[in-house]
Enzyme design. Sequence first.
Site, PDB file in Angstrom:
ATOM      1  N   CYS A 153       0.740  -1.013   0.291  1.00 49.17           N
ATOM      2  CA  CYS A 153      -0.076   0.167  -0.055  1.00 49.17           C
ATOM      3  C   CYS A 153       0.950   1.535   0.500  1.00 49.17           C
ATOM      4  O   CYS A 153       2.242   1.362   0.670  1.00 49.17           O
ATOM      5  CB  CYS A 153      -1.098  -0.122   1.407  1.00 49.17           C
ATOM      6  SG  CYS A 153      -1.986   1.252   1.409  1.00 49.17           S
ATOM      7  N   ASP A 197       0.092   3.839   1.512  1.00 50.72           N
ATOM      8  CA  ASP A 197       0.315   4.144   3.032  1.00 50.72           C
ATOM      9  C   ASP A 197       1.664   4.715   3.664  1.00 50.72           C
ATOM     10  O   ASP A 197       2.332   4.127   3.563  1.00 50.72           O
ATOM     11  CB  ASP A 197      -0.467   3.504   3.879  1.00 50.72           C
ATOM     12  CG  ASP A 197      -0.938   3.993   5.332  1.00 50.72           C
ATOM     13  OD1 ASP A 197       0.142   4.811   6.378  1.00 50.72           O
ATOM     14  OD2 ASP A 197      -1.795   4.037   5.246  1.00 50.72           O
ATOM     15  N   ARG A 249       2.990   5.130   6.127  1.00 52.15           N
ATOM     16  CA  ARG A 249       3.665   4.274   7.211  1.00 52.15           C
ATOM     17  C   ARG A 249       3.696   2.767   6.439  1.00 52.15           C
ATOM     18  O   ARG A 249       4.240   2.343   8.273  1.00 52.15           O
ATOM     19  CB  ARG A 249       2.343   4.352   9.029  1.00 52.15           C
ATOM     20  CG  ARG A 249       1.797   5.803   8.941  1.00 52.15           C
ATOM     21  CD  ARG A 249      -0.213   5.820   9.364  1.00 52.15           C
ATOM     22  NE  ARG A 249      -1.185   4.674   8.301  1.00 52.15           N
ATOM     23  CZ  ARG A 249      -1.962   4.317   9.312  1.00 52.15           C
ATOM     24  NH1 ARG A 249      -2.407   4.559   9.695  1.00 52.15           N
ATOM     25  NH2 ARG A 249      -2.671   3.539   8.180  1.00 52.15           N
ATOM     26  N   HIS A 268      -1.897  -3.791   4.892  1.00 53.65           N
ATOM     27  CA  HIS A 268      -1.281  -3.692   6.358  1.00 53.65           C
ATOM     28  C   HIS A 268      -3.052  -2.707   6.971  1.00 53.65           C
ATOM     29  O   HIS A 268      -4.522  -2.834   6.612  1.00 53.65           O
ATOM     30  CB  HIS A 268      -1.097  -2.276   6.136  1.00 53.65           C
ATOM     31  CG  HIS A 268      -1.297  -0.828   6.121  1.00 53.65           C
ATOM     32  ND1 HIS A 268      -1.548   0.208   6.769  1.00 53.65           N
ATOM     33  CD2 HIS A 268      -1.299  -0.450   4.526  1.00 53.65           C
ATOM     34  CE1 HIS A 268      -2.409   1.286   6.032  1.00 53.65           C
ATOM     35  NE2 HIS A 268      -2.374   0.857   4.356  1.00 53.65           N
ATOM     36  N   CYS A 302      -6.233  -0.144   7.092  1.00 50.43           N
ATOM     37  CA  CYS A 302      -5.962   0.988   5.846  1.00 50.43           C
ATOM     38  C   CYS A 302      -6.334   2.019   5.507  1.00 50.43           C
ATOM     39  O   CYS A 302      -8.206   1.208   5.433  1.00 50.43           O
ATOM     40  CB  CYS A 302      -5.360  -0.197   4.526  1.00 50.43           C
ATOM     41  SG  CYS A 302      -5.589   0.439   2.913  1.00 50.43           S
TER      42      CYS A 302
HETATM   43 CO    CO Z   1      -3.318   1.094   2.834  1.00 54.11          CO
END
Ligand code: CO
Length: 208
Positions: A41, A43, A45, A97, A100
């Site tokens: 992803c 993302d 993080r 994750h 998400c």
């Molecule tokens: Co995500």
Amino acid sequence: MNLDKVFENNQDWIKTKLELDSQYFEKLSKGQSPEILYIGCSDSRATAEELMGAEPGEVFVHRNIANMVISIDLNVMSVLNYAVNQLKVKHVVVCGHYFCGGVKAAMTAQDLGILNPWLRNIRDVYRIHRDELNKLPDGDERYNRLVELNVQEQCVNLIKTAAVQTAYKERGLQVHGWVFDIQSGKLIDLKLDFPEILHNIQEIYDLG
Ligand code: CO
């Protein structure tokens, strides 16, 4: 993050690498032979290399919203075909994750414009697994189970491709489904049974 700091960090990083090996960048410039294709992803993080402790050159990486493998997405399909057919990676990993945002958005009744068709693929995962998901309490448990099931379905999408089917038959390429738990930092292998999944869907998706 201050952008000046980015360039300072880069100088520090160069220094650290060269201290360990004065030929480091010269060697990097010679080419790559990663054994893993990682689809994760976007993302901020859920970093790819950092959470795996991987060094430059070790992992071929593709990231998009909610780690999707969509057959008409030229981007992910180009990455997949290049990694499997040219780089000859041994493993293809889909890593989702918990918590998400993409998965969360797909569980929400709202119009997100251009994101709608992208997130609709996650809504389809929900529909396929509706019975299981609706039995769970409406909250983090259901949400994070959808994260896992989405990883599973993206692995199935990988298995539908000619590139993966051929490399599996010819040289035993493996597909893995992982989840990164943001709350603990832990990387979890969903231990999907790749030969079993392949066997189950083969009569429908076999490309010969
Ligand atoms: Co995500």
